[in-house]
Design an enzyme around this catalytic site. Sequence first.
Site, PDB file in Angstrom:
ATOM      1  N   GLU B 330       0.876  -1.163   0.008  1.00 18.29           N
ATOM      2  CA  GLU B 330      -0.008   0.031   0.092  1.00 18.29           C
ATOM      3  C   GLU B 330       0.726   1.162  -0.255  1.00 18.29           C
ATOM      4  O   GLU B 330       0.564   2.213  -0.783  1.00 18.29           O
ATOM      5  CB  GLU B 330      -0.933  -0.059   1.142  1.00 18.29           C
ATOM      6  N   GLU B 355      -0.118 -25.522   8.984  1.00 16.91           N
ATOM      7  CA  GLU B 355       0.463 -26.068  10.499  1.00 16.91           C
ATOM      8  C   GLU B 355      -0.706 -25.287  11.341  1.00 16.91           C
ATOM      9  O   GLU B 355      -0.021 -24.789  12.285  1.00 16.91           O
ATOM     10  CB  GLU B 355       1.850 -25.618  10.540  1.00 16.91           C
TER      11      GLU B 355
END
Lengths: 345, 376
Positions: B330, B355
């Site tokens: 951004e 995970e």
Amino acid sequence: MEEEYGILENTVRDFSAKFIENNALKIENEGINETLIRSLAEQGFLSMAYQQGVGKAIDMKAFALILENLAKTSPSVAVKVLLTNLFLTLATEESILNEVSSGSKSGTVVLSELLGGYSPKERLAINGNRIQGKKEFVVDSDASFIITLVDSGELVLLKSGFSKDAKHKRLGFRGLDFSTISVNSDNFDVIAKNGLVELRNAYSRMAIPIAAIAIGIAEGSISKAVEYAKVRMAFNHYLKDFQPIAFNLSSNLAELSMLKQYLSYIVGLEKNSTEALFLKTRSMEAAKEISKNALQTHGGYGYLEDFGVEKFYRDSMALSILFYNEEKEMEQLSEYVFDSKAGFV
Amino acid sequence: MDFDEMDDMKEARERARTFAEKYFTEELAESADRDEKFPMDLVEISRKEKILDFSNPWKILVSIEELCRRDPGLGISVTITAFGSENLMLFGSDYLKEHYMNSVLEGKKTMGLGVTEAGGGSDVSSVRTEAKKEGDHYVLNGGKMFISNGQIADFFVVLARTSPPPSPEKRHRGLSTFVVESSAPGFTANKLHGKLGVRATNTAELIFDNVKVPEQNLIGEEGKGFYYIMTFFNISRIYVAAQGLGIAQGALDRMMEFAKNSTNLANEGDLKEEIHFAIAEVATRIEAARNITYKAASYLFNFNPNPVVTSMAKYYAAETAVFAAKKALEITGLTGITSKLERVYRDSKILEIWEGTSEVEKLIISRMMTKNQGGN
Ligand SMILES: Cc1cc2nc3c(=O)[nH]c(=O)nc-3n(C[C@H](O)[C@H](O)[C@H](O)COP(=O)(O)OP(=O)(O)OC[C@H]3O[C@@H](n4cnc5c(N)ncnc54)[C@H](O)[C@@H]3O)c2cc1C
């Protein structure tokens, strides 16, 4: 009138279902093909800014509906339609307008000067009766005609004498080319001497259409997530049964619904430039946030292109960079809010 | 309390950084990403140069950070070839250690871990792959989904059901872990194409069609597989957190670089405050994530694991990586989106998924805390 918009919305949905939905991944990987472009033209989607006898005034509500509904399945196609119409609002030559709006040729507009993080490494200059140099950051750089600023500030329409150069990395809108172009052309028109102002005005008029694409991206991704949450199970429950998932998606939908309502409201206002910026800034954030949630709801599958949700995550970010300058547009908004220059330090 | 890094950590960090600067060229990172090609040559070099020192987990942790800081896809590829080895280290017989684990730690073989199935990843106890005992071996039928190193590993630690659960609530019982060789008849690996990010890593679906697994390849005891895998995750999540720290730090590096070269000035020589704030927010989150991660690591490496803090580290570091990549894009706008940052943005998202998704980590944190089983 409302009924007409309803019919239009259904037309775009049917069009998407017929021409885009099953090809969405192909469009991403191989680009938007000519058949699709012709079909877009036949529907009149490419000529919203150019209807003979009507002039250049766009029916914003209709245009927003088209873009929103196309973006739900393919943000790349929506951006193609946006850029084509933006081109038509700036170009003047009748034959070019006809060719582009009929889909037999294509046109694009380079917006880089208006965007954040822009620092040109290349130069594009008028030397006598030629334009020479390079222009970076051309979205849809396959186009037959390109409107761009040159270093001396004029807005020009390049008709030939340019070719694609280095390709840029493409986070989003992979159905469209994104490259630098090399230019050595004597075939061009100067559209405006004070090009930046002209370009900025045209871009500002696209605030609602751009917001509509953001809304479409958010809708496209969340509808996938809602459907997925109804059928996927974890820990002996459907995903929709878990509070974090149900509440997040529901609150996302609430926000989206308000943005859509606001869009419908402001297109009816005589003057709506401030409201358009309000809508654009919130829609950009919503698209990024909602597409992220949608991807996450899909777990590992969200990470794979086959599920058609990761593209919304990429495209929402790409939209917020290639069609939005957060800093400049927030400065503009702040100026409206404070009635004087604000937010520049 | 001492927050300074130990000398051997500093040395490992420096070595990893130098290695990444030398070998993680943008050209390689870009082609591995574009072509979804596992960088085997790079892995061989890293093995020769012993970039991962398995004798010291702190050194592994900081090496992962530095490698992912330079490039997540290549960094993870280089550090994932022993994925799952802790299962063998903690619960494997001497035979399994000698026959399988050592060759991986010596850099001669590659392994993977097969837990997730098409029907569910978060709910580990929903595993449907079956292992039936027949004489001196087990017969494996079923499949695994999204398995890293799926096509390139020599063998996998695989979680399978060896007996039916005693009740629907106790589905975590009756699961066992095995070492399954990829050369075994009936084993197939199909590559998964079109990932959003970490495209340098190899991900595949595994299919087991009457795969014979010798009984000595059972890890530990039959029926304890779920417990072993959970124990393993409490180790591996710390390394995922390290991936997150590296990715976030790499994004911050790009923001700093942009700020230093920026023409985005309010007054002469002074950046606009939006950029200042973005840098401060990302840097602060990285610092916080690093502190939680090192705390979790400290518990674990001193043989006193704290799953609550571990899950906090994994969850927070993953979110920090995604946050940092987003902010960096951004702030840097067109410059960023046409640079390697766009790849980092795509890569970072995996950390909130693999995970243990962020949601699963939050559940672990709060469930264990409400049962007074960890935390502070
Ligand atoms: C590139 C890649 C590599 C991978 N490598 C491996 C590997 O090497 N080995 C391996 O075994 N697996 C691997 N995985 C799988 C990964 O660990 C799983 O994708 C992950 O655990 C999530 O499981 P799922 O995809 O089935 O999502 P699901 O479990 O279906 O979850 C879908 C969504 O529901 C949410 N959810 C689920 N339960 C709840 C709840 N109770 N409350 C709130 N939300 C909930 C999840 O957080 C997620 O957002 C890999 C995945 C990817 C994408």
